[in-house]
Design an enzyme around this catalytic site. Structure first.
Site, PDB file in Angstrom:
ATOM      1  N   SER A  75       0.826  -1.195   0.000  1.00 26.29           N
ATOM      2  CA  SER A  75       0.000   0.000   0.000  1.00 26.29           C
ATOM      3  C   SER A  75       0.873   1.263   0.000  1.00 26.29           C
ATOM      4  O   SER A  75       1.667   1.472  -0.897  1.00 26.29           O
ATOM      5  CB  SER A  75      -0.965  -0.029   1.184  1.00 26.29           C
ATOM      6  OG  SER A  75      -2.010   0.887   1.008  1.00 26.29           O
ATOM      7  N   LYS A 127     -21.454  16.886   5.578  1.00 30.50           N
ATOM      8  CA  LYS A 127     -20.621  17.195   6.731  1.00 30.50           C
ATOM      9  C   LYS A 127     -20.494  16.015   7.691  1.00 30.50           C
ATOM     10  O   LYS A 127     -19.512  15.917   8.436  1.00 30.50           O
ATOM     11  CB  LYS A 127     -21.178  18.417   7.475  1.00 30.50           C
ATOM     12  CG  LYS A 127     -20.188  19.068   8.414  1.00 30.50           C
ATOM     13  CD  LYS A 127     -18.975  19.562   7.661  1.00 30.50           C
ATOM     14  CE  LYS A 127     -17.917  20.140   8.588  1.00 30.50           C
ATOM     15  NZ  LYS A 127     -16.684  20.472   7.854  1.00 30.50           N
TER      16      LYS A 127
END
Length: 246
Positions: A75, A127
């Site tokens: 990764s 949000k």
């Protein structure tokens, strides 16, 4: 004086400041002619992984860099290695996992059981995207999926460019596949399979030094590095489920 240096990238990548400083010092040191980037890391946060990757790319313009997978090069830590002149992996190492993950717990049922409720004031549809207090709405999930796809596309584009691979073939070498060293070589993610002595010999060859002398760390720095390595190995044993045992 020393003319070669090893830089270690060990453990989860959460902050790149220390290794970036080390790379910058090597960049400015005219005595150092080549670098071994020794990696044993499962990856980590996106921004610091990208920072290290691009810093190695800049360093390679002036001094050869050999990336060596001594344990796990996966990764974000694989991202960090892609611009090295050559990538060598230990025969028992794990390489790849080119992918992006974003996860959060859904604690709504637990909160209902113990009688905890949230109170929120917000502006902006997304949000609360990623909140652990309830199940995500379809719109929030779609927003997070767009974000992870954008990041994944950047990862694949940089890997393809650095390794001379085709983006259209990314399912074979990316897609979060986890490879043994041999299969990573077959996929084009690394250049060769070997041990650390071979990786160091490759640095010496690329640096064209006739009298190779590796820089030694001072005692405090060496102690701190060993402490960090041991701490990471303990974490790896407890939390990193995929590992080979002999």
């Amino acid at each position: 004086p020393a003319n070669l240096q090893e830089i270690q990238l060990v453990g989860p990548i959460m902050n790149a400041d220390a290794i970036l400083k080390e790379i910058e010092e090597v960049q400015k040191d005219p005595k150092i002619k080549g670098v071994l980037l020794n990696i044993n890391s499962p990856g980590g946060a996106v921004p610091p992984s990208v920072e290290i990757s691009y810093a190695i790319k800049a360093l390679k313009e002036h001094k050869p860099v050999v990336a060596y997978a001594s344990g796990i090069m996966a990764s974000g830590s694989y991202y960090a290695s892609i611009y090295a002149n050559t990538i060598i992996a230990n025969p028992g190492s794990i390489v790849g996992s080119i992918g992006v993950i974003m996860e959060s717990a859904n604690m709504e049922e637990l909160m209902n059981t113990i009688g905890v409720k949230t109170q929120i004031v917000k502006e902006g549809t997304y949000k609360e995207a990623g909140t652990p207090t309830r199940e995500w709405t379809p719109e929030e999930r779609a927003e997070l999926e767009r974000l992870t796809k954008d990041t994944y596309d950047l990862f694949v584009k940089d890997v393809a460019e650095a390794r001379g691979l085709e983006i259209k073939d990314s399912k074979s070498y990316a897609d979060a596949h986890i490879f043994s060293a041999k299969r990573a070589k077959d996929a084009g993610l690394i250049d060769s399979v070997g041990v650390k002595s071979q990786a160091k010999a490759e640095v010496e060859k690329l640096a064209k030094v006739t009298d190779p002398l590796w820089k030694e760390k001072d005692k405090l720095e060496s102690f701190m590095e060993q402490f960090a390595n041991k701490s990471w190995m303990h974490l790896q044993n407890y939390f990193y489920g995929l590992k080979a045992s002999l």
